[in-house]
Enzyme design. Structure first.
Site, PDB file in Angstrom:
ATOM      1  CE  LYS A   1       5.415  -0.736  -4.448  1.00 20.51           C
ATOM      2  NZ  LYS A   1       4.620  -1.764  -5.140  1.00 20.51           N
TER       3      LYS A   1
ATOM      4  NE  ARG B   1      -1.920  -2.747  -9.130  1.00 16.17           N
ATOM      5  CZ  ARG B   1      -1.080  -2.691  -8.087  1.00 16.17           C
ATOM      6  NH1 ARG B   1      -1.329  -1.878  -7.076  1.00 16.17           N
ATOM      7  NH2 ARG B   1      -0.006  -3.462  -8.050  1.00 16.17           N
TER       8      ARG B   1
ATOM      9  CE1 TYR C   1      -5.272  24.329  16.854  1.00 15.87           C
ATOM     10  CE2 TYR C   1      -3.984  22.425  16.151  1.00 15.87           C
ATOM     11  CZ  TYR C   1      -4.159  23.805  16.217  1.00 15.87           C
ATOM     12  OH  TYR C   1      -3.246  24.639  15.655  1.00 15.87           O
TER      13      TYR C   1
ATOM     14  CG  MET D   1       1.328  20.881  10.313  1.00 16.65           C
ATOM     15  SD  MET D   1       1.315  22.447   9.439  1.00 16.65           S
ATOM     16  CE  MET D   1      -0.373  22.578   8.920  1.00 16.65           C
TER      17      MET D   1
HETATM   18  C1  LIG Z   1       4.800  -2.976  -4.409  1.00 15.89           C
HETATM   19  C2  LIG Z   1       4.864  -4.247  -5.172  1.00 15.89           C
HETATM   20  C3  LIG Z   1       5.514  -5.370  -4.637  1.00 15.89           C
HETATM   21  C4  LIG Z   1       6.071  -5.416  -3.222  1.00 15.89           C
HETATM   22  O1  LIG Z   1       5.013  -5.619  -2.300  1.00 15.89           O
HETATM   23  P1  LIG Z   1       5.317  -5.960  -0.752  1.00 15.89           P
HETATM   24  O2  LIG Z   1       3.991  -6.371  -0.245  1.00 15.89           O
HETATM   25  O3  LIG Z   1       5.794  -4.687  -0.124  1.00 15.89           O
HETATM   26  O4  LIG Z   1       6.328  -7.027  -0.730  1.00 15.89           O
HETATM   27  C5  LIG Z   1       5.634  -6.482  -5.440  1.00 15.89           C
HETATM   28  N1  LIG Z   1       5.131  -6.516  -6.689  1.00 15.89           N
HETATM   29  C6  LIG Z   1       4.478  -5.460  -7.234  1.00 15.89           C
HETATM   30  C7  LIG Z   1       3.929  -5.564  -8.617  1.00 15.89           C
HETATM   31  C8  LIG Z   1       4.314  -4.299  -6.490  1.00 15.89           C
HETATM   32  O5  LIG Z   1       3.646  -3.267  -7.027  1.00 15.89           O
END
Ligand SMILES: *Cc1c(COP(=O)(O)O)cnc(C)c1O
Length: 384
Positions: free
Chosen positions: A42, A140, A272, A320
């Site tokens: 992701k 969640r 800055y 920036m």
């Molecule tokens: C993002 C995620 C992972 C991976 O997590 P890491 O800590 O990066 O290994 C695993 N399971 C779910 C449901 C996630 O959302």
């Protein structure tokens, strides 16, 4: 200096595909042949570039992909067909049609979702692949543990649904062994109950990176590492089991270049807000990286950057597009020199976790904040 035909970038991320291959192999070696791997890609593969990372993970033999949205799943499909891909979050009602059409596996927490997915799959004359989620303490997504037998029953009753998996997610695996074990026990109870009622269990999974390292009894038949695949160990209050943690190689380095060097007298304000004023004659190097590249402004007071293999402190605020560092002890520094923000140079190195610490955040955020402006340059096996 001769002008370059294509200018070198001013700020770039180097992605080492050999390190990625090595990390996947190391994880595979640790968990053994009976546990499959869902690599989490992701957020543009944690900032590493989804297309290239997904393609390489396919060549390295990952089993399943985990994504956060349909666009990511479609990118994976554009790289290679036929790789099982799980949408880790909930699927919105208006997304279900597309997701089912494309064969993306869906995370489901309740009966209403199952009914809607079943209807959409019927219309498409296809079968939707379902992973049921159990909430054991993350709060969640997921159903309460005692609702699982009913959910599984509903799943089997409804047409056009296939039970592909059941999973939970740990909230504190790197920090809190007691709470993690409580979550694990509650998940195990669900699994035992389902299997003792004679059901054939699908993919059973619970482990993110931290749990993979700390809880071998939570591997079941599939693990879901993200951070570890990219060569970073989640650091929390629990000491890491050394073997795998020390074997991994960071995949990403973040680099930039010196654009200007000058010697200034004592009492010169830098950047800055005049947050820093020199206390002695100082050699300043200006670098072509700033918060718009994902180098967080909050790193300003603590962070260091490597130049000529030495740690150089940042002076004043990160802006920036530019950052100023102290190179008083490095008189050889010139415009064009490479500076390392994350990664190694000679014998020094700065990890994504160290940079995250300097900013008061976590390496997941540091990596995923590296912005669109930073080209990803691939090195190692088949990088072309
Ligand atoms: C993002 C995620 C992972 C991976 O997590 P890491 O800590 O990066 O290994 C695993 N399971 C779910 C449901 C996630 O959302």
């Amino acid at each position: 200096m001769t002008p370059a035909a294509t200018p070198m970038p001013r700020c770039w991320a180097e992605i080492d595909l050999d390190a990625l291959r090595h990390n996947l192999a190391s994880i595979r070696q640790k968990i053994g042949p009976n546990v499959r791997i869902l690599t989490v890609v992701k957020a543009d593969a944690y900032g590493h570039g989804l297309k290239a990372i997904a393609g390489h993970l396919m060549r390295c033999g990952t089993d399943v992909f985990g994504v956060a949205n349909l666009a990511e799943a479609q990118t994976i499909r554009s790289v290679g067909r036929g790789w099982p891909t799980l949408l880790l979050g909930a699927c919105l009602p208006d997304e279900v049609h597309l997701a089912v059409r494309d064969g993306i596996m869906l995370t489901v927490s309740n009966r209403e979702e199952l009914q809607w997915i079943s209807e959409q799959a019927s219309k498409l004359k296809t079968t939707a692949q379902i992973h049921l989620k159990v909430d054991t303490g993350m709060g969640r997504l997921g159903a309460p543990p005692d609702e699982l037998p009913d959910l599984v029953h509903t799943l089997h009753q409804l047409p056009h649904l296939n039970w592909a998996g059941i999973f939970t997610h740990f909230s504190s695996a790197e920090d809190d062994a007691t709470f993690t074990r409580t979550q694990l026990q509650s998940f195990e109870k669900v699994i035992q109950k389902l299997s003792s009622s004679g059901l054939q269990l699908p993919a059973v999974h619970a482990c993110n990176s931290a749990a993979l390292l700390h809880e071998s009894s939570a591997w079941f038949n599939l693990v879901r590492p993200g951070l570890l695949v990219y060569g970073i160990t989640p650091q929390g209050k629990r000491p890491n089991p050394p073997a795998l943690a020390h074997q991994l190689q960071p995949v990403l380095s973040l680099k930039t270049r010196v654009t200007r060097v000058r010697l200034v007298p004592k009492d010169t304000p830098v950047s800055y807000g005049q947050q820093f004023i020199t206390t002695r004659p100082t050699r300043l190097a200006t670098l072509a990286i700033g918060y718009a590249d994902g180098y967080p402004r909050s790193a300003s007071p603590k962070a260091q950057i490597l130049i000529h293999g030495k740690r150089c402190p940042i002076l004043g605020r990160i802006t920036m597009d530019q950052t100023v560092v102290d190179v008083t002890s490095l008189p050889q520094t010139q415009p064009g020199d490479t500076a390392v923000v994350i990664g190694s140079q000679e014998t020094e190195s700065i990890s994504a976790s160290t940079l995250a610490d300097w900013c008061g955040t976590i390496p997941w955020e540091t990596l995923t904040n590296i912005s669109y402006r930073v080209p990803r340059i691939y090195r190692g096996a088949r990088a072309s």
